[in-house]
Structures are given as structure tokens and as C-alpha cells.
Design a protein around this motif. Structure first.
Motif, PDB file in Angstrom:
ATOM      1  N   TYR A   1      -6.597   6.452  -2.583  1.00  0.00           N
ATOM      2  CA  TYR A   1      -6.222   5.041  -2.606  1.00  0.00           C
ATOM      3  C   TYR A   1      -7.134   4.214  -1.705  1.00  0.00           C
ATOM      4  O   TYR A   1      -7.591   3.139  -2.099  1.00  0.00           O
ATOM      5  CB  TYR A   1      -4.758   4.872  -2.192  1.00  0.00           C
ATOM      6  CG  TYR A   1      -4.299   3.432  -2.206  1.00  0.00           C
ATOM      7  CD1 TYR A   1      -4.082   2.770  -3.404  1.00  0.00           C
ATOM      8  CD2 TYR A   1      -4.111   2.730  -1.021  1.00  0.00           C
ATOM      9  CE1 TYR A   1      -3.678   1.444  -3.426  1.00  0.00           C
ATOM     10  CE2 TYR A   1      -3.710   1.412  -1.027  1.00  0.00           C
ATOM     11  CZ  TYR A   1      -3.496   0.769  -2.235  1.00  0.00           C
ATOM     12  OH  TYR A   1      -3.105  -0.538  -2.257  1.00  0.00           O
ATOM     13  N   ASN A   2      -7.430   4.714  -0.513  1.00  0.00           N
ATOM     14  CA  ASN A   2      -8.317   3.998   0.397  1.00  0.00           C
ATOM     15  C   ASN A   2      -9.710   3.821  -0.199  1.00  0.00           C
ATOM     16  O   ASN A   2     -10.344   2.777  -0.023  1.00  0.00           O
ATOM     17  CB  ASN A   2      -8.393   4.694   1.752  1.00  0.00           C
ATOM     18  CG  ASN A   2      -7.113   4.537   2.546  1.00  0.00           C
ATOM     19  OD1 ASN A   2      -6.336   3.633   2.321  1.00  0.00           O
ATOM     20  ND2 ASN A   2      -6.890   5.453   3.479  1.00  0.00           N
TER      21      ASN A   2
ATOM     22  N   ALA B   1      -3.482  11.496  -1.674  1.00  0.00           N
ATOM     23  CA  ALA B   1      -3.240  10.231  -2.361  1.00  0.00           C
ATOM     24  C   ALA B   1      -3.732   9.063  -1.513  1.00  0.00           C
ATOM     25  O   ALA B   1      -4.341   8.117  -2.042  1.00  0.00           O
ATOM     26  CB  ALA B   1      -1.756  10.073  -2.672  1.00  0.00           C
ATOM     27  N   THR B   2      -3.502   9.131  -0.210  1.00  0.00           N
ATOM     28  CA  THR B   2      -3.962   8.068   0.689  1.00  0.00           C
ATOM     29  C   THR B   2      -5.485   7.983   0.691  1.00  0.00           C
ATOM     30  O   THR B   2      -6.063   6.893   0.657  1.00  0.00           O
ATOM     31  CB  THR B   2      -3.447   8.317   2.121  1.00  0.00           C
ATOM     32  OG1 THR B   2      -2.020   8.359   2.092  1.00  0.00           O
ATOM     33  CG2 THR B   2      -3.906   7.235   3.078  1.00  0.00           C
TER      34      THR B   2
ATOM     35  N   ASP C   1       0.815  -1.213   0.000  1.00  0.00           N
ATOM     36  CA  ASP C   1       0.000   0.000   0.000  1.00  0.00           C
ATOM     37  C   ASP C   1       0.851   1.268   0.000  1.00  0.00           C
ATOM     38  O   ASP C   1       0.542   2.220  -0.723  1.00  0.00           O
ATOM     39  CB  ASP C   1      -0.932   0.004   1.214  1.00  0.00           C
ATOM     40  CG  ASP C   1      -2.018  -1.057   1.108  1.00  0.00           C
ATOM     41  OD1 ASP C   1      -2.244  -1.588   0.011  1.00  0.00           O
ATOM     42  OD2 ASP C   1      -2.640  -1.353   2.142  1.00  0.00           O
TER      43      ASP C   1
ATOM     44  N   LYS D   1      -5.134   1.343  -7.203  1.00  0.00           N
ATOM     45  CA  LYS D   1      -4.416   2.551  -7.625  1.00  0.00           C
ATOM     46  C   LYS D   1      -5.037   3.116  -8.903  1.00  0.00           C
ATOM     47  O   LYS D   1      -5.212   4.324  -9.029  1.00  0.00           O
ATOM     48  CB  LYS D   1      -2.939   2.235  -7.841  1.00  0.00           C
ATOM     49  CG  LYS D   1      -2.124   3.460  -8.279  1.00  0.00           C
ATOM     50  CD  LYS D   1      -0.658   3.161  -8.394  1.00  0.00           C
ATOM     51  CE  LYS D   1      -0.405   2.299  -9.599  1.00  0.00           C
ATOM     52  NZ  LYS D   1       1.004   2.047  -9.858  1.00  0.00           N
TER      53      LYS D   1
ATOM     54  N   ILE E   1       0.712   4.250  -2.793  1.00  0.00           N
ATOM     55  CA  ILE E   1       0.434   5.644  -2.441  1.00  0.00           C
ATOM     56  C   ILE E   1       1.567   6.550  -2.902  1.00  0.00           C
ATOM     57  O   ILE E   1       1.329   7.637  -3.446  1.00  0.00           O
ATOM     58  CB  ILE E   1       0.168   5.774  -0.932  1.00  0.00           C
ATOM     59  CG1 ILE E   1      -1.146   5.063  -0.583  1.00  0.00           C
ATOM     60  CG2 ILE E   1       0.151   7.234  -0.489  1.00  0.00           C
ATOM     61  CD1 ILE E   1      -1.387   4.865   0.890  1.00  0.00           C
TER      62      ILE E   1
ATOM     63  N   THR F   1       0.535  13.453   0.062  1.00  0.00           N
ATOM     64  CA  THR F   1       0.417  12.081   0.541  1.00  0.00           C
ATOM     65  C   THR F   1      -0.954  11.840   1.166  1.00  0.00           C
ATOM     66  O   THR F   1      -1.543  10.771   0.978  1.00  0.00           O
ATOM     67  CB  THR F   1       1.524  11.776   1.564  1.00  0.00           C
ATOM     68  OG1 THR F   1       2.791  11.993   0.939  1.00  0.00           O
ATOM     69  CG2 THR F   1       1.453  10.349   2.055  1.00  0.00           C
TER      70      THR F   1
END
Length: 101
Positions: free
Chosen positions: A25-26, A21-22, A3, A50, A7, A18
Motif C-alpha cells: 500500500y505504501n 499489505a502495508t 489508510d 490500493k 490496508i 498486515t
């Protein structure tokens, strides 16, 4: 790739923070897990999460639209998980048993 690597790839590819992006992504992971009826990512499922994160980033600001025309240019948006991602995720789907009676 784990993960954190996915990310980091999103941060690099999209040029975003970040934290953002997190978040994307989550959301992608949740969609992948819902589609495959699994509790955790296995195999290459993180790559598909992703890809969904990138799609969500690109769709930011046009939520709810299925088509758009501007300046004579028409765009149609695919709703839900795109077909090419669904094809890849079909390998990871599990059956959902509701009742055994």
C-alpha cells in the motif's frame, strides 16, 4: 476510507499479512503521489493506491517482464500505472511549476 481501512481491505482481499499489505500500500501511495504531484492523498486517491497495491502483489515474481509465453498462452503486461487508474488520477493532478521567469 482511510489508510488503515485500505490496508485491512488488502489483508482480507489478498490473504496476506498486515506488514506485507502495508508495504504494498505504501508503494502504491508513493506512485499515486508522484503521478499527481501532491504531498498527501485527497479525495478517493487511496482507492487508486490500493488498486496499485493489488497489481503489485499480482506482479510479484515477474518484475521486469513485459510479456510472457507459457504452454502456448501469451500474456502482455502493461508497464507503469494502468490506463484506467491514470484516467481516475488525472482528476487529482496538479501542475508543477519549475521556473517563473
Amino acid at each position: 476510507m482511510n489508510d488503515a481501512q485500505q490496508i485491512a481491505a488488502l489483508v482480507t482481499r489478498l490473504g496476506i499479512s498486515t506488514e506485507l499489505a502495508t508495504d504494498y500500500y505504501n508503494d502504491g501511495v508513493a506512485e499515486v503521489l508522484d503521478y499527481t504531484n501532491r504531498d498527501k492523498l485527497v479525495g478517493n486517491m487511496a482507492v487508486y493506491a490500493k488498486k496499485l497495491a493489488i497489481i503489485a502483489y499480482n506482479r510479484d515474481g515477474i518484475e521486469g517482464e513485459s510479456a510472457r509465453t507459457e504452454g502456448g498462452v501469451s500474456n502482455t503486461l502493461e508497464l507503469g500505472i494502468p490506463l484506467e487508474i491514470r484516467h481516475g488520477l488525472n482528476n487529482y493532478r496538479t501542475a508543477k511549476v519549475v521556473d517563473l521567469q
